[in-house]
Design an enzyme around this catalytic site. Sequence first.
Site, PDB file in Angstrom:
ATOM      1  N   ASP A   1       0.928  -1.308  -0.052  1.00  0.00           N
ATOM      2  CA  ASP A   1       0.142   0.232   0.078  1.00  0.00           C
ATOM      3  C   ASP A   1       0.825   1.171   0.277  1.00  0.00           C
ATOM      4  OD1 ASP A   1      -2.725   1.304   0.529  1.00  0.00           O
ATOM      5  OD2 ASP A   1      -1.445   1.999   2.369  1.00  0.00           O
TER       6      ASP A   1
ATOM      7  N   GLU B   1      -1.838  -5.731  -3.531  1.00  0.00           N
ATOM      8  CA  GLU B   1      -0.971  -4.958  -2.803  1.00  0.00           C
ATOM      9  C   GLU B   1       0.228  -5.693  -2.287  1.00  0.00           C
ATOM     10  OE1 GLU B   1      -3.345  -0.999  -1.279  1.00  0.00           O
ATOM     11  OE2 GLU B   1      -3.623  -2.794   0.047  1.00  0.00           O
TER      12      GLU B   1
END
Length: 236
Positions: free
Chosen positions: A54, A126
């Site tokens: 992220d 992610e």
Amino acid sequence: MTESEHLAVLESAIGYPFTDRAYLMRALTHSSYYKKEKGKREPRDNERMEFLGDAVLELCVSEELFSRFPHMQEGQLSKTRASIVCESALFEAAKGIDLGSYLLLGHGELLGGGREKPSILSDAFEAVIAAIYLDGGWEPTKAFVHRTVLPLLDFSEHPSMEKDYKTRLQELVHHQTHGEQVRYRMVKAEGPDHKKVFTMEVVLNDRVLGAGTGNSKQSAGQAAALDALQRMGEQV
């Protein structure tokens, strides 16, 4: 197909061959796999990698915004980044590489359709970003994000982008005229309801500064502001 061959297909879809596939395997491992299959939670799932991925994704998008919009201020950059990076874009990117087929899931998640769940797929995507970063560094990670995620983000039509040229124009006019305000007016709207084209003008004291068209009033206003800035000799 052996596990190695199976992972090689995924690497081909990702566009990156791993030196250490342990990073990739961890990125593919959902927390339910150890909870259900091993009887206890072990810190070998992809949740920590999701955290890192992220952050890496945020850096990629930040760099892209910084490059595309040199006059956008810090606050607007932050708001824009937060609003354009969403679960749906990561879900679509994950489906684009058929990521769900490779996930290690617990029995319950498998029965519940976990391979198709947007939250699981976006988180795993992610984690894959983090895996590439840990294995190969910044450049291949950036290339992967640019190839898979950035094309799915709406940089051109997002309202935050529309405010950029309008804000720049108003700041310029405010400085040059000691506080006067520009206003926008719709000149015409053409086409069927599902595909209208709007034409907007930006005016100052009834003097037309610029005009533009777009598929919404907002995008047409942005185009008008851009036209005005260009007519005023601004670099855009």
